[in-house]
Every structure is written in C-alpha cells, then in structure tokens.
Enzyme design. Structure first.
Site, PDB file in Angstrom:
ATOM      1  N   ASP A  17      86.559 -22.853 -25.418  1.00 49.18           N
ATOM      2  CA  ASP A  17      87.403 -23.024 -24.231  1.00 49.18           C
ATOM      3  C   ASP A  17      88.836 -23.350 -24.634  1.00 49.18           C
ATOM      4  O   ASP A  17      89.077 -23.941 -25.698  1.00 49.18           O
ATOM      5  CB  ASP A  17      86.817 -24.151 -23.354  1.00 49.18           C
ATOM      6  CG  ASP A  17      87.317 -24.097 -21.915  1.00 49.18           C
ATOM      7  OD1 ASP A  17      87.941 -23.087 -21.529  1.00 49.18           O
ATOM      8  OD2 ASP A  17      87.087 -25.071 -21.177  1.00 49.18           O
ATOM      9  N   ASN A  65      82.755 -16.056 -14.756  1.00 45.58           N
ATOM     10  CA  ASN A  65      84.061 -15.552 -15.196  1.00 45.58           C
ATOM     11  C   ASN A  65      84.463 -14.225 -14.527  1.00 45.58           C
ATOM     12  O   ASN A  65      85.637 -13.844 -14.553  1.00 45.58           O
ATOM     13  CB  ASN A  65      84.116 -15.404 -16.725  1.00 45.58           C
ATOM     14  CG  ASN A  65      84.168 -16.723 -17.473  1.00 45.58           C
ATOM     15  OD1 ASN A  65      83.650 -16.843 -18.583  1.00 45.58           O
ATOM     16  ND2 ASN A  65      84.810 -17.748 -16.897  1.00 45.58           N
TER      17      ASN A  65
END
Ligand code: IPE
Ligand code: IPE
Ligand code: MG
Length: 247
Positions: A17, A65
């Site tokens: 991330d 996502n």
C-alpha cells in the site's frame, strides 16, 4: 544480506500500500507510484527467497479496487500485463512458481492470457512460490468456497459428517498453500482491507509507515526480525509453548 537472528516465516503475505501517496508527495500521477511499486515487487520477491521464505503472497488488486477511476484501473491492468510479460522468463530461469488467488477469470483477457501462460510455465517448480492476489477479496473467496463445498457435498466427494476446517479450506483459492505466518502492511494503515481473513487467523502482523515504492530488503529484514521475536501461542499458554519448543 544479513541473516535474521530468529525463525524465518515460511509464508510472508504483503498488503502493498501507498503507491498513490508516494506519487502525490512527488507531484507525479498516481500511476507513476504503481510503476515504481512494480520494481519493489521484483526486489522483494528476490530478497524474501534469499532470507529462506518459501512462499510470498502479494496483494496487488482487490475486488474493491475496480471502483477506482477507470483510467487508474486501466493503467493498473496494463502494468500487470507488462509485468507478467516481462517477468515470465525470469520466473522460469529462477525456478519460481507463480500462482494467483482471486476471481482471475474476471480480469481483462490479455492479462488472463499472460497470467495463465506464466502459471503453466512455472507450475512444476516447488522450491519457492510467488502468489499474486488479483481481483481478490476474502469475502468473495468465502462465497466461492462455500459454493464449491456445497457442490462437493451434493456430489458426495465430501462426507456429510466431515465438519473440519481443513476439508472446507481445500475449497479456498489458497488450497494447498500454507497459511501466512507473517502479514506486512506498508504505508502506515492498520487494517486488513479484505485480505486473507481466514488464512491469517494466526499470522503475526507487522505494520510499517514505509510506502510500498520505498520498501526495501532492509525493511523486509526488519519485519522478519520483529516476527522472530514474537511468541506464537496458537491458543496455548506461554508455558506450554516453551515446554514444546524446548522438548
Ligand atoms: C496500493 O497503493 C496499490 C493498490 C491498491 C493497487 P494505493 O494505490 O492504494 O496507494 P495509496 O493508498 O492511495 O497511497
Ligand atoms: C488494499 O489497499 C488492496 C491492495 C493493496 C491491493 P487499498 O489501498 O485498496 O485499501 P484501503 O482502501 O485503503 O482499505
Ligand atoms: Mg491504498
């Protein structure tokens, strides 16, 4: 690379991330962060093997996502295709088995094609496995596993009186893979974001503020050192653990 002093995790899973923030800090488009993140994938995959890790899972794209702007999703899929195309020969050379977990059947066709080719060309390797979590969500995995398990019950390939977790787990995407021992999340976020919820039941978690494009083998080593100092009890008392490890 220095040798860690404690035990080495067999399976390391990483929630990669911070690519977007890395780019933003530099006034660059988000995709530039993803591009740099791909280079980190190469370095860390290699470094984990050097440490003696047998399996590394990288969370690359979640089912959630898809909700990002279409241009970013498109660019990520393009990068994935490029990565697979470029790396397949290296995976074969280095005898790395590639696996994928997630609803990979719903990935764009060119990505699926590269992925299938890379997985079949490396399927016979068994020393070291790179697992990409693609279009992955732990909850959709439970749904898919429950459907598969129900079919197996109906077909009689699973016994009605077998209520073990091990039998159910054979219907997860991770069937045949060991559970992660260490889960690392970069970028300072302290959450699991729908990643390996059942497999990480007894994993050790290490959170680091380092953004994924900046994550290096030194950071990996530091996480493994922290892992090595933890006492994993699996529900037992500390005394029980000490007596079994010293026996
Ligand atoms: C991780 O970086 C990569 C993916 C989720 C595909 P992000 O893109 O989430 O980066 P941040 O969290 O916005 O910084
Ligand atoms: C988790 O990161 C998914 C991947 C690393 C692929 P996100 O950036 O999507 O997670 P949230 O939205 O911050 O929870
Ligand atoms: Mg993020």
């Amino acid at each position: 690379m220095p040798i860690p002093s404690g035990p080495i995790p067999n399976h390391v899973a990483i929630i990669m991330d911070g690519n977007g923030r890395w780019a933003k800090q530099r006034g660059l488009p988000r995709i530039e962060g993803h591009r740099r993140g791909v280079e980190t994938v190469r370095e860390i995959t290699h470094a984990a093997r050097e440490l003696g890790v047998r399996c590394i899972t990288l969370y690359a794209f979640s089912v959630e996502n898809w909700k990002r702007p279409a241009a970013e999703v498109g660019a990520l899929m393009g990068l994935l295709e490029f990565f697979l195309k470029r790396e397949t020969a290296n995976l074969v050379r280095d005898k790395v088995r590639l696996r994928a977990i997630g609803r990979t059947q719903d990935l764009p066709e060119p990505v699926r094609r590269q992925l299938d080719a890379a997985m079949s060309e490396t399927a016979h390797f068994n020393d070291y496995t790179l697992v990409l979590a693609l279009n992955y969500g732990s909850r959709t995995e439970v749904v898919d596993a429950a459907r598969s398990y129900a079919s197996a019950l109906a077909a009689g390939t699973v016994r009605q009186d077998d209520t073990s977790w091990e039998t159910f787990a054979r219907h997860l995407y991770t069937s045949g893979m060991p559970d992660p021992d260490l889960v690392i999340r970069t970028s300072g976020e302290h959450r699991v974001s729908n990643f390996m919820l059942s497999q990480a039941a007894y994993a050790e978690f290490v959170f680091t503020p380092v953004l994924w494009p900046d994550f290096t083998k030194v950071d990996l080593l530091a996480a493994v050192e922290i892992f090595g100092k933890r006492e994993r009890r699996f529900g037992l008392t500390s005394e029980q653990v000490k007596s079994t490890t010293s026996a």
